[in-house]
Design an enzyme around this catalytic site. Structure first.
Site, PDB file in Angstrom:
ATOM      1  N   ASN A 846      55.149  17.563  43.745  1.00  0.00           N
ATOM      2  CA  ASN A 846      55.482  16.142  43.479  1.00  0.00           C
ATOM      3  C   ASN A 846      54.247  15.392  42.358  1.00  0.00           C
ATOM      4  O   ASN A 846      54.600  14.385  42.035  1.00  0.00           O
ATOM      5  CB  ASN A 846      55.323  15.505  44.570  1.00  0.00           C
ATOM      6  CG  ASN A 846      56.367  15.910  45.415  1.00  0.00           C
ATOM      7  OD1 ASN A 846      57.521  15.871  45.010  1.00  0.00           O
ATOM      8  ND2 ASN A 846      56.033  16.214  46.839  1.00  0.00           N
ATOM      9  N   TYR A 847      53.090  15.994  42.152  1.00  0.00           N
ATOM     10  CA  TYR A 847      52.208  15.293  41.780  1.00  0.00           C
ATOM     11  C   TYR A 847      51.266  15.820  40.286  1.00  0.00           C
ATOM     12  O   TYR A 847      50.741  15.078  39.842  1.00  0.00           O
ATOM     13  CB  TYR A 847      51.051  14.901  42.887  1.00  0.00           C
ATOM     14  CG  TYR A 847      51.425  13.843  43.970  1.00  0.00           C
ATOM     15  CD1 TYR A 847      51.559  12.718  43.720  1.00  0.00           C
ATOM     16  CD2 TYR A 847      51.744  14.596  45.077  1.00  0.00           C
ATOM     17  CE1 TYR A 847      51.888  11.473  44.772  1.00  0.00           C
ATOM     18  CE2 TYR A 847      52.145  13.614  46.301  1.00  0.00           C
ATOM     19  CZ  TYR A 847      52.457  12.529  45.946  1.00  0.00           C
ATOM     20  OH  TYR A 847      52.861  11.589  46.935  1.00  0.00           O
TER      21      TYR A 847
END
Length: 888
Positions: A846-847
């Site tokens: 996700n990051y």
């Protein structure tokens, strides 16, 4: 048994094989692992054949047919992708897989803007960077084709069949008009994807034809088992090649299109799918399996029995020990009982009198039966499931076949929630077609549900990317069916997210300057907003949203309460609250002096339960940020800080000349720094100690193997006993450790022999052949026991006997390789221990911009498969094509 000691007794340095993957997905290094059976049985003489040895061309035109036949076989073998080409034949480029359609690139263009000929296969560049070599005729001065020399007849014939030319031979220039004609023929040949490319037909002399005919007649025919094995092998290779080509064909490289940003409101023009897959209806339990109330069996109708079974399956879990979970379940169970009361009119009012164990025991028996299924039965069951689900796994989006992600409707059950969720244990009702809204194109046929019922509604919304949705009954949240992670729509969304966070680099200095000035702003609202931005930017806190009373008490920056923040002079702040998924965030951090003063002011005259930032909310904060950059929200800062921190850590910590494992450790360290920044914590896995124990056992096995090699070396030449490198004993390897290792080793080998015997018999049973006699297994076990008796006699003698005698030089090489493996394995253990309380996967998914990883792997020659799972490689195909010097 570990394959670690196999090198000790039966090493084959000339043909190393890659070792199996170690735990945590990391692959054993340097490819020195051997077959696990080799230590007990000598290597078979008829193992897989080595590539054909290099040969030279036959220079004599009078070569015998037998020699020409051998040459023909060798040339045919050189066409294989996995065999080494003969020295006599030029290296041929791999042919690009055929494509039956081309919807991704306008006709006449290829990727990178390269112009292509009309009528060519527009997708060919997508599968192979090496273009097919153009074939040219060699013409004489009168424009007629010369007859090729007899000694090259066979080479040219093979090339014609494969569609490949002799790229290493210099091409002679032909007259212009001949060249244009050949080019036109090549263009025409590419129009039909099913026809292999061939060179223009060449005139062949009668003598050459006669020679080819003679070769065909003299070619020996393969008979019996050898012929059958060859045909089966060819069939398998063809199947694998077709599957690979199909997978490559299915990849839609949307990122290479000019309009790949997808910023418009219209997400698709045509969408067709078969709806969602509903779980099968409930099957009642056998009549003898019933829950009990006050010690007596209760005759429940199927509707109530199903709900009771949900709890019965969980009575040995931690959920069943939770008061909130039990209360919520029993409240909903009573509602179901009111609607569908017991057939024997039993009145159920007290949860403590309910006994679900008979159900639990039945479910455990069913699990055991599934585990006991043979491989053939498991495959058959899986094939049956796949057949039922096949229509729902893919959809057609804008004429392309795309994979659907969560096409299965959630089955009914008990809501578990995350952390201290107030609704855990509530009943999730069965979802029916009447609950579901389907989204398709107006021209698409309406799908039919696989269970009785009609859809709630059918819409044609081109501005959204979901295929279906419904509202679940526990929290009232919408559930959506989207395309799979590797689909074009998902990929575009991911790419836009990371591009947006990367664009923040251009504005972050100005934003930081402004909120630093506003820390002293006289307007309390602006001062609170600036302080919140300080925490979001510096500590990567989530922005936070308002929570209802029926949701878990989790908070973010804007929803912090005074009780969550403690001041410690002179400038320390202690954060202690439950973040997303009820994961505790605890951090003691030094802050700017003005930030410390502001928090003190914000807490003044407030109770512990009051909001710290009572004049700031997420909506207002995001509206303020969009004045700096279009689409900027507080969430973007978290992605930006994670990726920029990761890039900096990699640049600073990656050893330029380190081993692959040392580089992997540096990568995981950088990932851990990001996980700590983003509070991606996890509880130490329950299996961690067990996993580390197995790794310690394996390390002991490596040291045991080294000890045996040293002792064998002393037997070859006693002078090695005086060398420091070999004289010292291995650490942590005493007599008890040696005995324990050999005993474990022996047990594993016997288990392995038993599994192999069973597997072979299962295969014979499938083929309808006679099964092996039990004596085969007994003989194998006797061989194993005899070998370990020999090893037992060697204990403490300082001597070791290898199955095959080796010179001292070879043993020295084996020890050096083993030293490298031990070093690598110790690094893996250190890495595993360091990451036991940190979840590295969340940030990867996700990051962290995946292009950082792809570029780093290329720059430092680390296989990306050692870092990204198959799922992530499928999710981020657009990131794999960046250059090695790409930076976030």
């Amino acid at each position: 048994m570990s394959a670690d000691v196999d090198m000790l007794v039966d090493e084959q340095p000339s043909t190393p094989k890659p070792g199996p993957s170690s735990q945590n997905g990391q692959v054993a290094m340097n490819g020195h692992q051997r077959s696990e059976d080799s230590y007990l049985s000598p290597m078979s003489e008829d193992e897989d054949e080595m590539p054909l040895s290099q040969t030279t061309r036959l220079k004599s035109e009078t070569a015998t047919p037998e020699v020409r036949t051998l040459k023909r076989k060798q040339l045919a073998a050189s066409d294989s992708e996995t065999e080494t080409p003969l020295a006599a034949t030029p290296v041929k480029p791999k042919r690009a897989p055929r494509k039956s359609s081309a919807k991704t690139v306008p006709n006449g263009t290829a990727k990178n803007g390269v112009k292509k000929e009309a009528g060519s296969d527009v997708d060919s560049d997508y599968d192979d960077d090496v273009p097919l070599t153009k074939k040219k005729r060699v013409a004489n001065g009168k424009g007629k084709t010369k007859a090729p020399p007899k000694k090259k007849v066979k080479v040219e014939s093979d090339a014609e069949e494969d569609g490949d030319g002799d790229d290493d031979e210099p091409l002679k220039k032909a007259p212009a008009k001949r060249k244009r004609k050949v080019k036109q023929e090549e263009k025409d040949s590419s129009d039909d994807d099913d026809v292999p490319l061939k060179k223009p037909a060449k005139k062949t002399t009668a003598k050459a034809k006669k020679e080819e005919s003679a070769e065909v007649e003299t070619k020996p025919k393969r008979k019996g088992k050898a012929k059958k094995e060859e045909e089966e092998g060819d069939a398998q290779d063809t199947k694998k090649r077709k599957k690979k080509e199909q997978e490559e064909e299915d990849v839609y490289k949307w990122w290479e299109q000019q309009n790949a940003d997808g910023d418009g409101s219209i997400k698709w023009t045509s969408l067709e799918h078969n709806g969602v897959y509903f779980p099968p209806p409930y099957q009642p339990l056998p009549k003898h399996v019933k829950m009990k109330y006050a010690g007596k069996p209760v005759d429940l109708p199927p509707e109530s029995e199903e709900v009771a079974g949900f709890y019965g399956a969980m009575i040995e879990t931690d959920h069943a020990k939770d008061k909130t979970f039990n209360k919520n379940f029993f409240d909903d169970f009573l509602k179901i009982l009111k609607q569908y009361p017991p057939k024997d009119r039993t009145k159920i009012t007290d949860f403590s009198l309910c006994d679900f164990r008979p159900m639990f025991e039945h479910f455990e028996e069913e699990k055991a039966k599934k585990k006991a299924m043979t491989n053939a039965e498991k495959k058959e069951a899986k094939a049956a499931r796949d057949k039922l689900e096949a229509p729902y796994t893919h959809c057609t989006l804008d004429g392309r076949k795309e994979k659907v992600g969560n096409f299965r409707v959630e089955p009914p059950g008990l809501f578990r929630g995350r952390g201290e969720h107030p609704k855990k244990g509530c009943l999730k009702l069965r979802v029916r077609p009447e609950d579901i809204t389907i989204n398709i194109a107006e021209s698409a046929p309406v799908p039919k549900p696989n269970v009785p019922g009609k859809w709630k509604s059918v819409v044609h919304d081109q501005t959204v990317t979901w295929l279906a949705n419904w509202v679940e009954n526990v929290n009232g949240n919408y559930k959506y069916v989207f395309l799979a992670a590797g689909s074009s729509l998902k990929g575009q969304s991911d790419m836009q997210k990371f591009d947006k966070s990367r664009d923040l680099k251009k504005h972050v200095d100005r934003i930081r300057k402004d909120y630093s000035e506003d820390l002293k702003n006289k307007l309390m609202g602006d001062r609170q907003r600036a302080t919140a931005m300080y925490f979001i930017d510096r500590l990567a806190l989530r922005a936070g949203n308002e929570k209802g009373d029926d949701e878990a008490d989790t908070v973010g920056c804007c929803s912090l309460r005074c009780e969550h923040v403690t001041l410690e002079p002179p400038n320390f702040i202690v954060f202690d609250f439950l973040g997303k998924d009820s994961i505790r965030y605890y951090n003691r951090v030094a802050v700017d002096e003005q930030v410390f003063k502001n928090i003190k002011i914000f807490k003044n005259d407030k109770e512990d339960g009051d909001d710290l930032f009572d004049r700031v909310d997420t909506t207002g904060l995001n509206k303020y940020l969009q004045s700096y950059m279009k689409g900027l929200t507080a969430k973007v800062f978290r992605t930006y800080n994670a990726s920029i921190t990761f890039q900096q850590q990699l640049d600073q910590g990656t050893p330029a000349n380190g081993t692959v494992q040392e580089k992997l450790n540096a990568y995981n360290h950088a990932n851990r720094m990001v996980a700590i920044l983003c509070n991606h914590q996890r509880a130490v896995p329950k299996t961690h100690e067990q996993s580390m124990g197995k790794m310690r056992d394996k390390l002991r096995g490596l040291k045991y193997e080294r000890m045996k090699l040293r002792h064998a070396l002393f037997g070859v030449d006693a002078k090695y006993k005086k060398k420091k490198k070999y004289a010292e004993d291995e650490s942590d390897l005493d007599d008890d450790g040696i005995a324990d290792h050999e005993e474990q080793w022996k047990t594993k080998e016997i288990e392995k022999a038993e599994k192999k015997f069973q597997k072979d018999n299962d295969k014979l049973a499938e083929e309808g052949k006679e099964l092996q006699d039990d004596s085969v297994l007994k003989d194998r076990i006797k061989e194993i026991e005899a070998e370990f008796k020999r090893l037992k006699k060697e204990r403490g003698t300082g001597k070791a006997t290898l199955k095959r005698e080796k010179p001292a030089e070879k043993i020295e090489e084996a020890i050096d390789k083993l030293d490298e493996r031990i070093k690598t394995f110790k690094l893996q253990m250190e890495d595993r221990e360091a990451g036991k309380e940190v979840a590295l996967g969340t940030s990867k998914i996700n990051y962290l911009d995946p292009r950082i990883t792809a570029a780093w792997c290329k720059k430092h020659s680390v296989p990306i498969e050692k870092i990204f799972s198959k799922t992530l490689l499928t999710k981020f195909p657009w990131a794999m094509e960046v250059d090695a010097d790409w930076k976030f």
